[in-house]
Structure formats: structure tokens, C-alpha cells
Design an enzyme around this catalytic site. Structure first.
Site, PDB file in Angstrom:
ATOM      1  N   GLU A 152       0.814  -1.211   0.000  1.00 27.06           N
ATOM      2  CA  GLU A 152       0.000   0.000   0.000  1.00 27.06           C
ATOM      3  C   GLU A 152       0.855   1.272   0.000  1.00 27.06           C
ATOM      4  O   GLU A 152       0.746   2.113   0.889  1.00 27.06           O
ATOM      5  CB  GLU A 152      -0.910   0.019   1.229  1.00 27.06           C
ATOM      6  CG  GLU A 152      -1.871  -1.145   1.311  1.00 27.06           C
ATOM      7  CD  GLU A 152      -2.627  -1.187   2.634  1.00 27.06           C
ATOM      8  OE1 GLU A 152      -3.560  -1.984   2.746  1.00 27.06           O
ATOM      9  OE2 GLU A 152      -2.267  -0.413   3.562  1.00 27.06           O
ATOM     10  N   GLY A 193       2.118   5.045  -0.887  1.00 31.10           N
ATOM     11  CA  GLY A 193       1.482   6.312  -1.247  1.00 31.10           C
ATOM     12  C   GLY A 193       2.533   7.327  -1.639  1.00 31.10           C
ATOM     13  O   GLY A 193       2.670   7.704  -2.796  1.00 31.10           O
ATOM     14  N   CYS A 230      -0.123  34.100  10.474  1.00 27.46           N
ATOM     15  CA  CYS A 230       0.094  34.635  11.817  1.00 27.46           C
ATOM     16  C   CYS A 230       0.406  33.464  12.754  1.00 27.46           C
ATOM     17  O   CYS A 230      -0.399  33.075  13.602  1.00 27.46           O
ATOM     18  CB  CYS A 230      -1.149  35.392  12.278  1.00 27.46           C
ATOM     19  SG  CYS A 230      -0.926  36.256  13.840  1.00 27.46           S
ATOM     20  N   TYR A 274       1.324  14.095   1.217  1.00 27.72           N
ATOM     21  CA  TYR A 274       0.852  14.705   2.465  1.00 27.72           C
ATOM     22  C   TYR A 274       0.982  16.227   2.455  1.00 27.72           C
ATOM     23  O   TYR A 274       1.378  16.845   3.440  1.00 27.72           O
ATOM     24  CB  TYR A 274       1.581  14.083   3.664  1.00 27.72           C
ATOM     25  CG  TYR A 274       1.408  12.589   3.697  1.00 27.72           C
ATOM     26  CD1 TYR A 274       0.206  12.025   4.107  1.00 27.72           C
ATOM     27  CD2 TYR A 274       2.415  11.742   3.252  1.00 27.72           C
ATOM     28  CE1 TYR A 274       0.023  10.651   4.093  1.00 27.72           C
ATOM     29  CE2 TYR A 274       2.239  10.365   3.234  1.00 27.72           C
ATOM     30  CZ  TYR A 274       1.038   9.829   3.656  1.00 27.72           C
ATOM     31  OH  TYR A 274       0.856   8.466   3.624  1.00 27.72           O
TER      32      TYR A 274
END
Length: 442
Positions: free
Chosen positions: A299, A301, A370, A399
Site C-alpha cells: 500500500e 502512497g 500569523c 501529504y
């Protein structure tokens, strides 16, 4: 909490044939496209995706594993980057879909992934997601005893059978950042190895589940292949005990993801090292326990999408303090690349319009928010920066888009995809009015 990097390699531009180059204008080019022109045409912040690189990365993984064990399937982890255009490409390539939430499950269905090619993971699945997974025929990797009961209840209510695996925690330390460790003794994920037989024993008694496989996932950004050997050996020994003690023969062994994004400044093992760390003990134990036909699933990514994307930002205010500290403020920061500001990922950063100019200063690249931690890159060696310069952060596919946020009410950036020399906007830039969609004044 930051990763360790080789500072010399971090600041060094290394051309990559077909992808990273300095063109005749002295500009950075990505997959043949002039990054300065991209910024001018589409504005910044801007994510730029290479379709070709996505396909090549996926194909390289498939070939590496199937050359050693033919019945290997690659499931793309949607959590790394759920950009629909990327999901569509990977579905065309034949990737399975590894999803965590009802939303990701819906995405897989929308982009055309067949239900039997979807894997639903996650430690807190909701009943609607479980129902949809059963309806689609997805493989549900159960994460707890409570969830096993939930799946049985929903399948019985629907008068259907749920296809299940069980996530087993083999307790393996990978040596990466603590936030990326997912198979520690105290981890929230899966069922501990010593309780695994009880879980499968209960599942075997259930009328509305079909036991298909087993799943584990030991962590993310793993730069050492050895933990995979330990994990695979423990999982396969357990699969052998399932056959011996419970007469359960599995069809699928899913070893999860975690292969590190191959950033140019780290010493990641070659892909072949990961392949043999997983496939060799898998094959050995499969034969030892006479497990018959078994599909090996991975799996990944980040290792597919990570190097397929760059992020372009534009310099605004530049501060050069008397203390010697220097800051270049960009038009995007933690709102568009949270991992960079957390120090979990470190990205190479270059000035697209000054690639041939000498590096004259060490400067920090900050975002506009900020928030004191809103810094994309610390102490980078760059040419003299000024307002309007275009900066590129390389290898930003994993990500980043997956965890965008609207802090300080900054809209989400646009995403363009390079397709055989052509450009396509695959996600439009948000407008300010998009920020308030769904809200009402009282």
C-alpha cells in the site's frame, strides 16, 4: 521534531533527465515546463503535477515486486494525495485503492475503481462507510474486536457477506519519527499479534463475513528496509498458525506501505532492497507452511506521488535584520504545506528565475500566516532574493494537498497537471467566497 538531512545535498540542484533541468533562459524546468512561466500563467501558490512521473513511479514499483513474486498487487494509499486526477491515472494503471474514510471510499467509486479492488482500512470506521464497502464488495480490514462485531451486524442487516481481513500489529519499531511509527506496543492501530488467533476464531464463527486476508502497516517514510523483514516474518508465521490451529487459509497478505519518498538528499535504500526485505521472507514462509496461492499486497502512497509534484510560491516582503537573520516571505506556508513547517518533511528549495545566478545568502523562507512556526525552509543557500522571485519546493506530492487548511482565510491553491507537454487545470484556485460556503449569518 525534525528529520536529519545532508545540508550540502539539500542545497545542491541535481538535474534529473526529463524532469528537473535548467532551460536556456536560466529558469527551472519541471517535466519540460518553464516554472516561471507556469507561475505567471496560473498564479501562485501553485501545485504542478507530472502525469508521466506518477505513471513511471507506479510502474517501477509493480515491476520491482512482480519480478520477484508475480502475484503482487499495488494499492495506492489515497491518504498520501487524494487529487482526483491522480487517482484516475492510477486506476488506469491498474492500482488498487487503499482508503481510510467513507469520503475516500466514495472517491474511489467516483473515479471508477471496481469495488473488489478497494481496500478499506482505518481504526474508526463509521457504519455508513462499512455499509458502502459491503455494498461495493470492498475488502474491509477490521481494526478491532468491536469493529468486527459492527461489520457482522451491518452485513447481516443487509443480508450480504462482508469480505474481511484483520489488521494485526506485529510490534515492530522502524526507527523513523515517533509520529510515523504505527506498529509500536502502544499503537492505536490493529489487534496485537498475541490476540490475533482469537480475532480470527471469532470471525470464523460469523455467518456474514468471508475471511479473505490479513493486513499490517508498520509506519511511514521508512528509510531502512530491515523492519519489513521482521514484520513480514512475524505476519507469515502467524498466517501459518492460522492454517495449523484454525484451518483458515488466507488469500491475501497485505504488508501495508511506508516505503520512503526518495528525496535526493537522503540515503534511501534502493527499491530492490525493500522488495527483497518483504518478498523473500514472504516466499520462504509461504513454502514452509504450504500456504498455496497467496496474493501479496503493498500500500505505497508517498513513494508513488511524492516526486511527481512541485510547489511554486512567490516572494513578497524580504527582511534582512541587523542581527543577520534573513527572511523571504512567500505567498503560501503552513496552509498549503503543513509538513514542511512541522519539520517532518524537508524540501529542496530553489529560485526558479535565478537558477544560474550565484548563491549569495543564507535565508529562511517563511509563509504569510500569523504563526511563528510558519516556515517552509530554514537556512537555505540562495541567490539574492527580492519581491516577485518564484521559488520551487521539489518533491511535494505526499501529504501536502491532502492536508490543506484555510488558516487566516487563505483560499486553497490551484493544481495544474502536465500531460504530454500540455497543461490542464485539475483543481481550480479557490475564490475568497469559497471560504464561507455552507456558513450563514445569524
Amino acid at each position: 521534531m525534525e528529520v536529519e538531512v545532508d545540508e550540502t545535498r539539500l542545497n545542491q540542484f541535481t538535474p534529473e533527465k526529463g524532469y528537473y533541468a535548467i532551460n536556456e533562459k536560466g529558469h527551472l524546468a519541471f517535466d519540460g515546463a518553464d516554472c516561471v512561466n507556469l507561475a505567471r500563467e496560473f498564479g501562485t501558490p501553485l501545485y504542478v503535477v507530472s502525469e508521466r512521473k506518477i505513471r513511471e513511479n507506479y510502474q517501477a514499483l509493480v515491476k520491482a515486486f512482480t519480478d520477484v513474486y508475480q502475484d503482487t498487487k499495488i494499492a495506492y494509499a489515497y491518504k498520501a494525495n487524494p487529487l482526483m486526477a491522480a487517482l484516475q491515472i492510477l486506476n488506469e494503471e491498474g492500482a488498487l485503492a487503499e482508503v481510510i474514510s467513507t469520503g475516500e471510499l466514495f472517491l474511489a467509486d467516483v473515479v471508477g475503481v471496481e469495488g473488489s479492488r478497494i481496500i478499506l482500512n482505518g481504526c474508526n470506521k463509521d457504519r455508513k462507510g462499512i455499509q458502502l464497502a459491503i455494498k461495493l464488495g470492498a475488502l474491509i480490514n477490521v481494526d478491532s474486536f468491536q469493529e468486527l462485531k459492527m461489520v457482522e451486524e451491518e452485513a447481516a442487516r443487509m443480508n450480504m457477506k462482508a469480505r474481511i481481513g484483520i489488521r494485526i500489529n506485529p510490534v515492530v519499531r522502524t526507527g523513523t519519527l515517533s509520529v510515523w511509527e504505527t506498529a509500536l506496543d502502544e499503537s492505536k492501530f490493529g489487534i496485537r499479534l498475541e490476540k490475533g488467533l482469537d480475532a480470527y476464531r471469532r470471525a470464523k464463527k460469523m455467518k456474514n463475513v468471508d475471511i479473505i486476508g490479513i493486513q499490517t502497516h508498520i509506519g511511514s517514510q521508512i528509510e531502512n528496509e530491515k523492519p519489513y523483514t521482521v514484520a513480514t516474518t512475524r505476519i507469515m508465521d502467524f498466517v501459518g498458525s492460522l492454517k495449523r490451529e484454525l484451518d483458515i487459509t488466507l488469500q491475501v497478505v497485505d504488508m501495508g506501505g511506508g516505503i520512503a519518498v526518495p528525496f535526493s538528499y537522503i540515503d534511501r535504500p534502493p527499491l530492490s532492497a525493500y522488495v527483497h526485505a518483504i518478498a523473500d521472507p514472504f516466499i520462504e514462509k509461504r513454502e514452509e507452511y504450504d500456504l498455496g496461492d497467496l496474493t501479496l499486497v503493498l500500500e505505497p502512497g508517498g513513494s508513488i506521488i511524492g516526486t511527481s509534484v512541485i510547489l511554486l510560491v512567490t516572494v513578497g516582503v524580504v527582511k534582512r535584520e541587523e542581527s543577520g537573520k534573513k527572511w523571504a516571505m512567500a505567498d503560501g506556508g503552513a496552509n498549503i504545506n503543513l509538513r514542511a513547517t512541522q519539520g517532518w518533511y524537508v524540501y529542496q528549495c530553489f529560485c526558479c528565475n535565478k537558477m544560474t545566478e550565484p548563491k549569495k545568502e543564507t535565508i529562511n523562507i517563511a509563509g504569510p500566516l500569523c504563526y511563528a512556526g510558519d516556515v517552509l525552509a530554514y537556512d537555505r543557500e540562495l541567490p539574492h532574493l527580492e519581491e516577485g522571485d518564484v521559488l520551487a519546493l521539489l518533491d511535494c506530492g505526499a501529504y501536502t494537498m491532502a492536508i490543506l487548511n484555510r488558516y487566516n482565510s487563505y483560499p486553497f491553491p490551484a493544481v495544474v497537471m502536465l500531460q504530454k507537454g500540455k497543461l490542464k487545470v485539475v483543481k481550480r484556485r479557490e475564490m475568497v467566497t469559497d471560504l464561507f460556503m455552507g456558513e450563514e449569518l445569524i
